[in-house]
Design a protein around this motif. Structure first.
Motif, PDB file in Angstrom:
ATOM      1  N   GLN B  19     -17.685  31.278 -13.417  1.00 57.24           N
ATOM      2  CA  GLN B  19     -17.455  32.398 -12.503  1.00 57.24           C
ATOM      3  C   GLN B  19     -15.968  32.747 -12.352  1.00 57.24           C
ATOM      4  OE1 GLN B  19     -18.189  31.225  -8.295  1.00 57.24           O
ATOM      5  NE2 GLN B  19     -18.433  29.131  -9.068  1.00 57.24           N
ATOM      6  N   PHE B  20     -15.077  31.765 -12.550  1.00 57.66           N
ATOM      7  CA  PHE B  20     -13.636  32.017 -12.408  1.00 57.66           C
ATOM      8  C   PHE B  20     -13.002  32.498 -13.716  1.00 57.66           C
ATOM      9  CE2 PHE B  20     -14.602  28.278  -9.598  1.00 57.66           C
ATOM     10  CZ  PHE B  20     -14.629  29.001  -8.410  1.00 57.66           C
ATOM     11  N   HIS B  21     -13.726  32.282 -14.819  1.00 58.95           N
ATOM     12  CA  HIS B  21     -13.119  32.477 -16.133  1.00 58.95           C
ATOM     13  C   HIS B  21     -13.308  33.878 -16.700  1.00 58.95           C
ATOM     14  CE1 HIS B  21     -13.180  27.826 -16.633  1.00 58.95           C
ATOM     15  NE2 HIS B  21     -12.239  28.250 -15.820  1.00 58.95           N
ATOM     16  N   THR B  22     -12.839  34.868 -15.972  1.00 58.02           N
ATOM     17  CA  THR B  22     -12.791  36.220 -16.518  1.00 58.02           C
ATOM     18  C   THR B  22     -11.667  36.249 -17.547  1.00 58.02           C
ATOM     19  OG1 THR B  22     -11.183  36.902 -14.874  1.00 58.02           O
ATOM     20  CG2 THR B  22     -13.510  37.203 -14.304  1.00 58.02           C
ATOM     21  N   PRO B  23     -11.726  37.183 -18.506  1.00 58.51           N
ATOM     22  CA  PRO B  23     -10.619  37.284 -19.462  1.00 58.51           C
ATOM     23  C   PRO B  23      -9.268  37.416 -18.750  1.00 58.51           C
ATOM     24  CG  PRO B  23     -12.471  38.603 -20.209  1.00 58.51           C
ATOM     25  CD  PRO B  23     -12.828  38.114 -18.835  1.00 58.51           C
ATOM     26  N   GLU B  24      -9.214  38.214 -17.679  1.00 61.06           N
ATOM     27  CA  GLU B  24      -7.947  38.381 -16.955  1.00 61.06           C
ATOM     28  C   GLU B  24      -7.440  37.068 -16.357  1.00 61.06           C
ATOM     29  OE1 GLU B  24      -8.118  41.194 -13.759  1.00 61.06           O
ATOM     30  OE2 GLU B  24      -5.991  40.878 -13.255  1.00 61.06           O
ATOM     31  N   ASN B  25      -8.337  36.323 -15.687  1.00 56.31           N
ATOM     32  CA  ASN B  25      -7.902  35.051 -15.092  1.00 56.31           C
ATOM     33  C   ASN B  25      -7.472  34.048 -16.165  1.00 56.31           C
ATOM     34  OD1 ASN B  25      -8.418  36.083 -12.603  1.00 56.31           O
ATOM     35  ND2 ASN B  25     -10.241  34.845 -12.178  1.00 56.31           N
ATOM     36  N   LEU B  26      -8.138  34.069 -17.308  1.00 56.94           N
ATOM     37  CA  LEU B  26      -7.749  33.155 -18.387  1.00 56.94           C
ATOM     38  C   LEU B  26      -6.400  33.572 -18.976  1.00 56.94           C
ATOM     39  CD1 LEU B  26     -11.248  32.623 -20.037  1.00 56.94           C
ATOM     40  CD2 LEU B  26      -9.948  30.947 -18.698  1.00 56.94           C
ATOM     41  N   ALA B  27      -6.150  34.880 -19.059  1.00 53.53           N
ATOM     42  CA  ALA B  27      -4.839  35.353 -19.547  1.00 53.53           C
ATOM     43  C   ALA B  27      -3.734  34.884 -18.603  1.00 53.53           C
ATOM     44  CB  ALA B  27      -4.830  36.877 -19.681  1.00 53.53           C
ATOM     45  N   LYS B  28      -3.987  34.971 -17.284  1.00 52.84           N
ATOM     46  CA  LYS B  28      -3.004  34.455 -16.314  1.00 52.84           C
ATOM     47  C   LYS B  28      -2.811  32.957 -16.523  1.00 52.84           C
ATOM     48  CE  LYS B  28      -5.212  36.584 -12.771  1.00 52.84           C
ATOM     49  NZ  LYS B  28      -5.681  36.591 -11.373  1.00 52.84           N
ATOM     50  N   SER B  29      -3.917  32.236 -16.718  1.00 55.07           N
ATOM     51  CA  SER B  29      -3.847  30.780 -16.871  1.00 55.07           C
ATOM     52  C   SER B  29      -3.032  30.383 -18.102  1.00 55.07           C
ATOM     53  CB  SER B  29      -5.264  30.206 -16.979  1.00 55.07           C
ATOM     54  OG  SER B  29      -6.004  30.569 -15.827  1.00 55.07           O
ATOM     55  N   ILE B  30      -3.182  31.134 -19.182  1.00 61.36           N
ATOM     56  CA  ILE B  30      -2.404  30.843 -20.401  1.00 61.36           C
ATOM     57  C   ILE B  30      -0.908  30.997 -20.119  1.00 61.36           C
ATOM     58  CG2 ILE B  30      -1.921  31.625 -22.777  1.00 61.36           C
ATOM     59  CD1 ILE B  30      -4.972  32.418 -22.913  1.00 61.36           C
ATOM     60  N   SER B  31      -0.531  32.069 -19.408  1.00 64.97           N
ATOM     61  CA  SER B  31       0.886  32.266 -19.058  1.00 64.97           C
ATOM     62  C   SER B  31       1.408  31.150 -18.158  1.00 64.97           C
ATOM     63  CB  SER B  31       1.082  33.607 -18.328  1.00 64.97           C
ATOM     64  OG  SER B  31       1.480  34.608 -19.235  1.00 64.97           O
ATOM     65  N   ILE B  32       0.580  30.734 -17.212  1.00 63.13           N
ATOM     66  CA  ILE B  32       0.979  29.674 -16.282  1.00 63.13           C
ATOM     67  C   ILE B  32       1.205  28.356 -17.032  1.00 63.13           C
ATOM     68  CG2 ILE B  32       0.134  28.249 -14.355  1.00 63.13           C
ATOM     69  CD1 ILE B  32      -1.368  30.904 -13.406  1.00 63.13           C
ATOM     70  N   GLU B  33       0.286  28.000 -17.921  1.00 63.92           N
ATOM     71  CA  GLU B  33       0.435  26.761 -18.687  1.00 63.92           C
ATOM     72  C   GLU B  33       1.607  26.862 -19.674  1.00 63.92           C
ATOM     73  OE1 GLU B  33      -1.099  24.033 -18.018  1.00 63.92           O
ATOM     74  OE2 GLU B  33      -2.563  24.868 -16.637  1.00 63.92           O
ATOM     75  N   ALA B  34       1.804  28.042 -20.255  1.00 65.42           N
ATOM     76  CA  ALA B  34       2.928  28.233 -21.184  1.00 65.42           C
ATOM     77  C   ALA B  34       4.250  27.988 -20.463  1.00 65.42           C
ATOM     78  CB  ALA B  34       2.889  29.638 -21.781  1.00 65.42           C
TER      79      ALA B  34
END
Lengths: 104, 104, 104, 104
Positions: B19-34
């Motif tokens: 439920q949390f893993h929309t493409p947008e939220n995952l794109a944010k998560s990638i930037s955060i981890e990067a």
């Protein structure tokens, strides 16, 4: 993954680009590409599938190059990290919650 | 890559996290981890191998999840992008140079 | 700072852009612009002064807009945070060291 | 802005931290702090006002330090950029649209 890694090593060797690919520069590159992916979602969540495919491919390519430069096996590290995450986020505690492990 | 993808799908299903893993939220998560990977190089280029391994693994995991959510085959997209890059950056023009394709 | 804020509010009002400027979208925008600044240093530390000036200006403009949207006074928050940092990083403990406060 | 700049210069001088504050390291730091702000919105748009205030303050502080290191006057650069944006995005063309200037 090994196939991609070998193609990338050859691609960079042919261009004499290894000189630019320090771990630090690759870490910067990953952040830069990650922000380009984020830009596909800057004002709304309707994304262009071609644009997002390009950007996520760029990010993973830099990650594969980074792993090669710091001498780690990316696949083993992912499996190890996933195993650690399973312990950090036990199903019983975090089911349906987006809280961080240090918040529950 | 498929092995990792399947383990990640199961991991998230068990925790009801899709439920949390929309493409947008995952794109944010990638930037955060990067940025967490970049932090390993914030003030100098001496890095902790354990810290960078954790962070690069996190980034690729989110990329695999992102590719799954937008229904692309990550490996094919990477091979396609690498092929396009070969044409965009012909060896004869860019050997030894860090310039962008639109600068030479 | 108030002068800049008022000019930005007018600029966005004239364009009917406030509808896009949710705190979340502005947070994404700040990350995107920050990565464009980072790109000026991707492969080395020789930077183009015009490019970096543009990018750092963009970042601060989005920060001013963000502060306006979440109703905080940016200047007071900076002075408060600087004061907290002084306590978190006492001169006697951190002089000449780039360690984080939780590492010394 | 000058008040903040002077306090930051003193803060860093006292701690002998100027040695770490190359333009490149500050650019990395801005991206790192920007991602911490983004993290406040990672899974939804409900944010903690204290957390976002801290993060946006950190970003602007690093921007002020960056401007000082590359010898630009941040306020003038922002006013100049805003003026350029007014020309790049004329009201008649972009009212109510989130498109980029090269898309309309």
């Amino acid at each position: 993954m090994d196939d991609i890694k070998n193609k990338l090593i050859l691609f960079n060797k042919e261009r004499d680009w290894e000189q630019f690919h320090t771990p630090e520069n690759l870490a910067k590159s990953i952040s830069i590409e990650a922000a380009e992916l984020l830009e596909c979602f800057q004002w709304n969540n309707e994304y262009d599938i071609h644009a997002v495919s390009d950007e996520v491919a760029d990010i993973v390519m830099y990650c594969v190059m980074f792993a090669d430069k710091v001498n780690i096996d990316l696949k083993s590290e992912i499996l190890r990290k996933l195993d650690e995450n399973s312990k950090k986020y036990p199903v019983s505690k975090c089911k349906g919650s987006s809280k961080k492990y240090n918040e529950f």
